[in-house]
Design an enzyme around this catalytic site. Structure first.
Site, PDB file in Angstrom:
ATOM      1  N   HIS A 434       0.826  -1.206   0.000  1.00 18.56           N
ATOM      2  CA  HIS A 434       0.000   0.000   0.000  1.00 18.56           C
ATOM      3  C   HIS A 434       0.864   1.261   0.000  1.00 18.56           C
ATOM      4  CE1 HIS A 434      -2.432   3.123   2.025  1.00 18.56           C
ATOM      5  NE2 HIS A 434      -3.376   2.651   1.239  1.00 18.56           N
ATOM      6  N   GLY A 745      -7.808  32.846  -0.037  1.00 15.15           N
ATOM      7  CA  GLY A 745      -7.026  31.908   0.784  1.00 15.15           C
ATOM      8  C   GLY A 745      -7.943  30.767   1.161  1.00 15.15           C
ATOM      9  N   ASN A 747      -7.446  27.875   2.288  1.00 16.32           N
ATOM     10  CA  ASN A 747      -7.208  27.052   3.485  1.00 16.32           C
ATOM     11  C   ASN A 747      -8.076  27.565   4.627  1.00 16.32           C
ATOM     12  OD1 ASN A 747      -5.193  25.891   1.947  1.00 16.32           O
ATOM     13  ND2 ASN A 747      -3.573  27.136   2.844  1.00 16.32           N
ATOM     14  N   ASP A 748      -7.913  28.845   4.941  1.00  6.40           N
ATOM     15  CA  ASP A 748      -8.732  29.412   6.020  1.00  6.40           C
ATOM     16  C   ASP A 748     -10.197  29.500   5.613  1.00  6.40           C
ATOM     17  OD1 ASP A 748      -7.314  29.908   8.429  1.00  6.40           O
ATOM     18  OD2 ASP A 748      -6.065  31.326   7.322  1.00  6.40           O
ATOM     19  N   CYS A 810      -4.838  31.262  -3.639  1.00  3.59           N
ATOM     20  CA  CYS A 810      -3.477  30.976  -3.175  1.00  3.59           C
ATOM     21  C   CYS A 810      -3.446  29.934  -2.059  1.00  3.59           C
ATOM     22  CB  CYS A 810      -2.765  32.250  -2.734  1.00  3.59           C
ATOM     23  SG  CYS A 810      -3.562  33.036  -1.325  1.00  3.59           S
TER      24      CYS A 810
HETATM   25  C1  PEP Z   1      -5.024  30.346   3.272  1.00  3.54           C
HETATM   26  O1  PEP Z   1      -5.554  30.551   4.347  1.00  3.54           O
HETATM   27  O2  PEP Z   1      -5.603  29.797   2.317  1.00  3.54           O
HETATM   28  C2  PEP Z   1      -3.626  30.729   3.032  1.00  3.54           C
HETATM   29  C3  PEP Z   1      -3.084  30.587   1.845  1.00  3.54           C
HETATM   30  O3  PEP Z   1      -2.914  31.202   4.063  1.00  3.54           O
HETATM   31  P1  PEP Z   1      -2.306  30.336   5.242  1.00  3.54           P
HETATM   32  O4  PEP Z   1      -2.282  28.921   4.806  1.00  3.54           O
HETATM   33  O5  PEP Z   1      -0.981  30.916   5.503  1.00  3.54           O
HETATM   34  O6  PEP Z   1      -3.279  30.577   6.365  1.00  3.54           O
HETATM   35 MG    MG Z   2      -4.789  31.948   5.793  1.00  6.30          MG
END
Ligand code: PEP
Ligand code: MG
Length: 855
Positions: A434, A745, A747-748, A810
């Site tokens: 795996h 962003g 991610n947040d 990003c």
């Molecule tokens: C995000 O939040 O998408 C980001 C790119 O910033 P970081 O990962 O630094 O919070």
């Molecule tokens: Mg962020």
């Protein structure tokens, strides 16, 4: 070849059981790739033995016990011909049952062949058939032939005897009966659970069909020059032109490749005899056929051929197996030779293939402190801290700390942890385990089966054969190319990408219609981004710069400053350091846009959490320890990710952003002195309200004016907002008028849209995905339904308020091909991803643009 067109009309142009002729109704999606390829070879007038193709549907019926007209099939071939049956799945990678050769062999044929080819050849052919029929068709144990002597009349008799003893029936003599049994067994093998799981693992749909081809045997044994071999025009490892393959006299099938000592080279070779010397005219014809196949089948093909008393037969052509590097070189050369278009070359290279090419290696000159060895399961080298669980790997990645995931063996539950790790080391498992399969799939350096090392999960220790102990958190390096495990962090050599790769990337750039930038925080990242031709830096996270030695103490001093004036005084000392960071980035990027994000994390992340660190800080700042601990505890937050960070710091402690803005402007001017015009981009993180932008913009504009007048030089800059709170996404109409760009962003934004901690979700993400709550980890693949809707709303409202605004993503999703597709459809200007994902993103973006044109 004999042409018996008038015989067996039921097999002429019958959609399910047809003789392979230039016009027969054969298609890859009804008869499989092999049948289609044979038809193409027939159209090229190559010497292909007579062949009948059975469609997927015909084979499905056979599996259900409904046989086609076997006598009609047999009647397509000359009386007494021996036959072989081979699988023909839609994609050759999906596999299929093994070929069965020499069908039709019985005592009568043996007598004929003895006359034509001699007793030994006839016996050898018969024995081979009895054994393969026993194992592949009658499903008897192969061990029963262990004691049979090869190549002798006795061997044949022993084999027949063993068959009859085991099966309790005489060996079938009727060719039609033999063929029926072979077809049934191959059709049923395709339906077996193991075969189904194996092909589904390779991407085959659940209902993938199997076609079969029945072909007249060209024997490869007998008088005159007889034998079999394979030939291809490129080297499978390098992809460079090279006649490769082997030929073995008096052999059948792929015997020549089975390490037989008698096999010879194809072209002249200083290491030994060659087919070119043995039969030069045949060799020349073979090469001619291979070139014609390359040109007309528009692919590098491996030919399977047989010589029968000097006569050449081409039995089959299969796509040449290839390494990742070869895959790129082959696609590029085919396009350069005008055989396929550039767009097709791009479509033929999987983004995954590039990932494999892109990995760094341990430098050949580095000192290697080898602490263990295993199987080199996935190429590339990686350095990171040891972690013993997938959850720890995810936590480590979310802190931005590269880690090596160390497991006894991995299971599907570890996949998210493997995505988070930079390398995987397992104690158990082989090349198809795996960990190895997944590691290769995602281009993750991987060493498996390092059984000389002991992995003690409860003590969180890795113990080497020599007794050295490595604790969780210690740094090791995996060399997935050699299979070695090294202590520490040896020097690395960046991925060496050849000219074909560069050319393919250039073509991708010509065709794609969305820009690709890189997320780069350090000069090394920026250099990688440049090397991979990123169109700029889409996100430079500045906070990492403050963790560098010599800066952390100054940073802490700044945090402890009581007044704005004191804070400014300390920031004055950080200014030149930041200016130097940015100057370097601007110079490396040579005028390409660089988007610098202002300080984002909560300040207390920079403060020591343990007693020793706090004491050292008290000493460094000349403060009583109690003062330090009091201040640290006063700054702690219940929910720091939603606390005093990002623009909230910019509003409440404006001196930090002012220092950063000054450093950016001065660096832009310094870098411009070298003749490179720099228009820096400044990005404000974690915005949720218009007024935040207004306040920060006013402060930054003031700094810009001050720098202009101090330096007596003009410059431009672009101010933008990082949209990573749901409110910002909803209110882009308010925010956009202050901005040159909005960068999402994700991610947040994913964290806040789901109300799901990006640092803790790993603990239950696999349960959620397994139970179908989420189709995928939304931190890995963009949630187009929820987060995607916010992106669309934000982009639409922002663009309406400010038509020239630049839009981008990003977050980590920027490098994911599916997410790039979403961004492109939503009209974003660029995506920004980690530097090593830039080529993959460039290729994926080009493939999307090409697919759109094709549809
Ligand atoms: C995000 O939040 O998408 C980001 C790119 O910033 P970081 O990962 O630094 O919070
Ligand atoms: Mg962020």
């Amino acid at each position: 070849m004999l042409h018996l067109g008038e015989k067996g009309a039921a097999v002429q142009n019958n959609p399910h059981t047809t003789l392979v002729t230039p016009k027969a109704p054969i298609a890859t999606d009804t008869h499989g790739g092999r049948a289609k390829c044979l038809q193409r070879l027939v159209r090229l007038d190559l010497p292909v033995p007579r062949t009948v193709a059975l469609s997927f549907e015909a084979v499905q019926r056979i599996a259900r016990g409904e046989m086609p007209d076997i006598s009609a099939i047999v009647s397509q071939f000359p009386d007494g011909a021996l036959l072989c049956v081979r699988p023909s799945s839609e994609d050759p990678d999906w596999g299929g049952p093994g070929a069965v050769l020499n069908i039709g062999m019985n005592a009568d044929r043996q007598a004929d062949l003895t006359e034509r080819l001699g007793a030994e050849a006839a016996e050898a052919i018969f024995m081979r058939f009895v054994q393969s029929y026993a194992v592949d068709v009658a499903r008897l144990d192969p061990d029963m032939f262990d004691d049979v002597r090869p190549d002798s009349a006795v061997g044949l008799q022993d084999s027949l005897y063993a068959y009859e003893a085991e099966y309790e029936e005489p060996f079938p003599a009727d060719p039609a009966e033999q063929l029926t049994a072979v077809l049934k067994s191959m059709a049923r093998a395709w339906d077996g659970t193991t075969a189904r799981l194996l092909r589904q693992a390779k991407g085959a749909p659940a209902d993938a069909g199997l076609g079969l081809v029945v072909q007249e045997m060209a024997l490869g044994l007998g008088t005159g020059e007889c034998g079999s071999g394979v030939l291809q025009l490129v080297n499978s490892d390098t992809g460079l032109p090279q006649i490769t393959g082997r030929y073995l006299s008096q052999s059948q099938g792929r015997d020549a490749l089975e390490g037989d000592a008698g096999a010879v080279f194809l072209s002249r070779d200083p290491r030994g005899a060659s087919l070119e010397e043995l039969v030069p005219d045949v060799f020349a014809r073979l090469c001619k056929h291979a070139s014609l196949m390359r040109e007309r089948l528009r692919e590098e093909m491996q030919l399977e051929f047989v010589l029968e008393n000097g006569a050449l037969h081409i039995l089959d052509g299969v796509r040449v197996a290839r390494s990742s590097q070869a895959a790129v070189r082959i696609a590029v050369r085919l396009a350069e030779d005008g055989i396929i278009s550039r767009a097709e070359a791009l479509m033929r290279v999987q983004p995954r293939t590039l990932t494999e090419l892109l990995h760094r290696q341990v430098s050949p000159t580095a000192r290697r402190d080898v602490i263990g060895r295993g199987i080199a399961a996935s190429p590339g080298a990686a350095t990171g801290q040891i972690v013993f669980s997938a959850a720890e790997a995810q936590a480590s990645a979310s802190r931005g700390e590269p880690c090596i995931l160390v497991r006894r063996e991995t299971s599907p539950e570890d996949i998210r942890g493997m995505h988070a790790a930079v390398g995987v080391l397992t104690e158990r498992g082989g090349i198809t385990s795996h960990a190895a399969v997944i590691g290769r799939g995602i281009g993750l350096p991987c060493v498996v089966g390092a059984s000389s090392m002991r992995f003690n999960r409860s003590k969180k220790q890795l113990v080497t054969e020599g007794g050295r102990v490595f604790e969780s958190g210690e740094v090791i390096t995996l060399d997935g190319t050699s299979g070695e495990v090294l202590a520490g962090a040896p020097e690395m050599r960046e991925a060496a990408l050849d000219e074909s790769f560069q050319r393919l990337m250039d073509w991708a750039d010509e065709l794609r219609d969305i820009d690709i930038r890189a997320n780069a925080d350090t000069p090394a990242d920026a250099q990688t981004a440049r090397n991979f031709n990123a169109q700029g830096i889409g996100l430079c996270r500045t906070e990492h710069m403050f963790f560098e030695t010599g800066r952390l103490t100054v940073m802490r001093e700044m945090i402890f400053a009581e007044t704005s004036q004191d804070r400014r005084a300390v920031l004055e000392r950080l200014l030149p350091m930041q200016r130097a960071d940015f100057t370097q980035l601007f110079r490396i990027m040579q005028g390409k846009p660089v988007c610098i994000r202002l300080f984002d994390p909560p300040l207390h992340e920079f403060l020591p959490t343990d007693r020793v660190g706090q004491r050292e800080l008290a000493e460094a700042l000349d403060l009583p320890l109690s003062d330090v601990t009091r201040r640290i505890s006063a700054m702690s937050e219940y929910n720091p990710m939603l606390g005093l960070r990002g623009v909230r710091l910019g509003v409440t402690v404006p001196e930090i952003y002012e220092m950063q803005a000054r450093a950016i402007f001065e660096a832009a001017l310094d870098a411009a002195v070298d003749g490179v015009a720099v228009v820096p981009e400044i990005m404000i993180p974690l915005v949720s309200a218009r007024r935040e932008v207004e306040l920060v913009k006013t402060a930054i504009d003031a700094v810009a004016s001050a720098v202009r007048s101090e330096r007596d030089q003009d410059f431009d800059f672009r101010l933008g907002v990082m949209v990573e709170t749901p409110r910002a996404a909803l209110r882009t109409a308010d925010i956009a008028p202050y901005c040159a760009f909005l960068s999402f962003g994700t991610n947040d934004l994913t964290q806040m849209t789901y109300g799901l901690s990006r640092d803790d979700a790993g603990r239950f993400m696999s349960d959620y995905v397994q139970q179908g709550v989420f189709p995928e980890d939304p931190f890995h693949v963009l949630d187009v339904e929820g987060v995607g809707e916010l992106l669309k709303i934000g982009a639409g409202r922002g663009r309406e308020a400010q038509p020239d605004i630049t839009l981008s993503v990003c977050g980590e999703h920027g490098g994911n091909p599916e997410s790039i597709s979403f961004c492109r459809d939503a009209g974003f200007d660029y995506v920004s991803c980690s530097p090593f994902r830039v080529p993959v993103a460039r290729l994926a973006a080009a493939q999307l643009a090409i697919s759109d044109k094709i549809l």
